[in-house]
Design a protein around this motif. Structure first.
Motif, PDB file in Angstrom:
ATOM      1  N   TYR A 198     -25.891  93.368 -59.455  1.00 42.17           N
ATOM      2  CA  TYR A 198     -26.404  92.739 -58.259  1.00 42.17           C
ATOM      3  C   TYR A 198     -26.450  91.239 -58.458  1.00 42.17           C
ATOM      4  O   TYR A 198     -26.699  90.750 -59.549  1.00 42.17           O
ATOM      5  N   PRO A 199     -26.198  90.489 -57.399  1.00 37.62           N
ATOM      6  CA  PRO A 199     -26.089  89.038 -57.506  1.00 37.62           C
ATOM      7  C   PRO A 199     -27.415  88.408 -57.907  1.00 37.62           C
ATOM      8  O   PRO A 199     -28.481  88.881 -57.528  1.00 37.62           O
ATOM      9  N   THR A 200     -27.329  87.355 -58.673  1.00 35.70           N
ATOM     10  CA  THR A 200     -28.517  86.608 -59.057  1.00 35.70           C
ATOM     11  C   THR A 200     -28.954  85.706 -57.896  1.00 35.70           C
ATOM     12  O   THR A 200     -29.956  85.026 -57.954  1.00 35.70           O
ATOM     13  N   GLN A 201     -28.156  85.754 -56.855  1.00 36.29           N
ATOM     14  CA  GLN A 201     -28.411  85.000 -55.620  1.00 36.29           C
ATOM     15  C   GLN A 201     -29.890  84.851 -55.292  1.00 36.29           C
ATOM     16  O   GLN A 201     -30.636  85.798 -55.179  1.00 36.29           O
ATOM     17  N   THR A 202     -30.303  83.627 -55.102  1.00 35.01           N
ATOM     18  CA  THR A 202     -31.675  83.405 -54.652  1.00 35.01           C
ATOM     19  C   THR A 202     -31.679  83.420 -53.140  1.00 35.01           C
ATOM     20  O   THR A 202     -31.216  82.490 -52.494  1.00 35.01           O
ATOM     21  N   PHE A 203     -32.171  84.522 -52.592  1.00 34.19           N
ATOM     22  CA  PHE A 203     -32.195  84.633 -51.131  1.00 34.19           C
ATOM     23  C   PHE A 203     -33.264  83.715 -50.573  1.00 34.19           C
ATOM     24  O   PHE A 203     -34.194  83.322 -51.271  1.00 34.19           O
ATOM     25  N   PRO A 204     -33.122  83.361 -49.303  1.00 34.18           N
ATOM     26  CA  PRO A 204     -34.017  82.389 -48.674  1.00 34.18           C
ATOM     27  C   PRO A 204     -35.483  82.746 -48.814  1.00 34.18           C
ATOM     28  O   PRO A 204     -35.854  83.909 -48.957  1.00 34.18           O
ATOM     29  N   ALA A 205     -36.298  81.745 -48.751  1.00 35.57           N
ATOM     30  CA  ALA A 205     -37.732  81.943 -48.948  1.00 35.57           C
ATOM     31  C   ALA A 205     -38.297  82.884 -47.894  1.00 35.57           C
ATOM     32  O   ALA A 205     -37.787  82.968 -46.781  1.00 35.57           O
ATOM     33  N   PRO A 206     -39.337  83.623 -48.278  1.00 33.64           N
ATOM     34  CA  PRO A 206     -39.896  84.661 -47.408  1.00 33.64           C
ATOM     35  C   PRO A 206     -40.430  84.115 -46.090  1.00 33.64           C
ATOM     36  O   PRO A 206     -40.817  82.950 -45.985  1.00 33.64           O
ATOM     37  N   LYS A 207     -40.491  84.975 -45.127  1.00 34.32           N
ATOM     38  CA  LYS A 207     -40.858  84.561 -43.771  1.00 34.32           C
ATOM     39  C   LYS A 207     -42.360  84.431 -43.575  1.00 34.32           C
ATOM     40  O   LYS A 207     -42.851  83.529 -42.960  1.00 34.32           O
ATOM     41  N   PHE A 252     -39.904  94.431 -59.083  1.00 36.18           N
ATOM     42  CA  PHE A 252     -38.957  93.539 -59.758  1.00 36.18           C
ATOM     43  C   PHE A 252     -39.018  93.717 -61.271  1.00 36.18           C
ATOM     44  O   PHE A 252     -37.988  93.764 -61.945  1.00 36.18           O
ATOM     45  N   ASP A 310     -35.829  94.940 -63.515  1.00 31.98           N
ATOM     46  CA  ASP A 310     -35.195  94.053 -64.476  1.00 31.98           C
ATOM     47  C   ASP A 310     -35.411  94.503 -65.912  1.00 31.98           C
ATOM     48  O   ASP A 310     -34.563  94.294 -66.768  1.00 31.98           O
TER      49      ASP A 310
END
Lengths: 191, 191
Positions: free
Chosen positions: B4-13, B46, B50
């Motif tokens: 799975y990508p280490t991509q940091t998804f946008p900050a929470p809503k 998480f 991990d």
DNA sequence: CGCATAAGTCAGTCATACTGCCATAACACG
DNA sequence: CGTGTTATGGCAGTATGACTGACTTATGCG
């Protein structure tokens, strides 16, 4: 669900012939000894097993499993979540997610809406039915968490979170750091 | 395994329209607010994801899965474990265990020996091959645990264990209490 | 001897993951 | 405008780890 016996099995043997391997690394850092780290594995196993037992029962009644719970949880936490983001969080493949998300959408627990900037996106939200189920699942875990947190006390909770944060990859840390930042609380886990 | 990508998804809503429900229970007990308990769920997810990633890769190479790891772990922890005890710990059925234990015995990772008092019992131990694999699995988790523990520090580790203990059922508590007793350490979690 | 217990086994089912391949729609850029 | 990329959805096939229920074998014990 499964009703494993509450049976208290006999006390541990502690003959592990491996005890001396990396046993005492720093002398001052007793919590880094092998036995302490093994204990952490044990405790995480028991805690996760027992924390998930109650939600599992509810889910089983509805023909769902833990994977559905994870979906509901994350959509509840981040309403408007994109499918791709959910994939990145769960760490599963698109096909696996589809098989879980499909029924949840089909049975009216989760709704999709096209993104406003990018209409390819399907933004996920909980329907009222979905919110009701998710809150039900949350609340049974909540009971256990509240008891554990209250018994342990504030400083222990703080330590709990510090350690968990250290166990995560960057992705998870960025997420929790983002939450703490938004909540404008006293920073407790110094990056 | 899965990358799975280490991509940091946008900050929470943080638009959750549920925030006010059980929001502020005790005023002095801020760590019992809904947001804090939700955060605990997030972080446990998480951390477990991990922490298990590295062992999963090793297991996949050998055609094993997490269930095999759990077996190896508990046999390593309690050499001479009876099959019935292992069942009670894992919380699965005999048939599920058989499918995991069978290959481990067949491929020479785990050995069985009849009990001395009761010859119906099959006491489980790791062979040398099994010890080697189990230590390999342990050591990759160890790295992550050591980093987390060292960064967090002793008091945090203590709090971590206090909370985990509170999340467990009696069975697990008896187990860890038994360990601490045997190790003759200062009792940290008042029963 | 007869029942209970520890463990093993057979047959079938289900949930959750995986891989690989293909389809559709929408954005993005030259 | 066309081509490539991205976001999502779908199909086919496979493997693991869990389940239930019923049966067997060996042993222990009253």
């Amino acid at each position: 669900m499964q009703d494993y016996p509450t049976q208290t099995f006999p006390a541990p043997k502690r003959e592990t012939p491996l005890g001396g391997a990396h046993a005492a690394p720093g002398a001052g850092l007793l919590f880094l000894r092998e036995e302490e780290l093994r204990l952490a594995q044990d405790m995480l196993f028991f805690a996760m097993r027992d924390l998930n037992a109650a939600p599992d029962e509810i889910l089983a009644e509805l023909g769902f499993g833990r994977a559905h719970h994870r979906c509901l949880h994350w959509v509840a936490r981040r309403p408007g979540l994109k499918v791709g983001e959910l994939l990145a969080i769960l760490g599963i493949t698109k096909q696996s997610l589809t098989r879980v998300l499909g029924p949840l959408i089909g049975e009216g627990y989760i709704a999709q809406a096209p993104g406003q900037q990018d209409r390819r996106q399907r933004l996920l939200t909980l329907t009222e039915k979905g919110q009701a189920l998710e809150r039900r699942l949350y609340s049974v875990q909540r009971e256990r968490l509240v008891v554990a947190y209250r018994e342990a006390g504030g400083p222990a909770v703080d330590g709990f979170k510090r350690v968990l944060r250290g166990l995560m990859n960057k992705q998870g840390r960025d997420y929790v750091d983002g939450l703490e930042h938004r909540a404008q609380k006293a920073p407790r886990a110094g990056a």
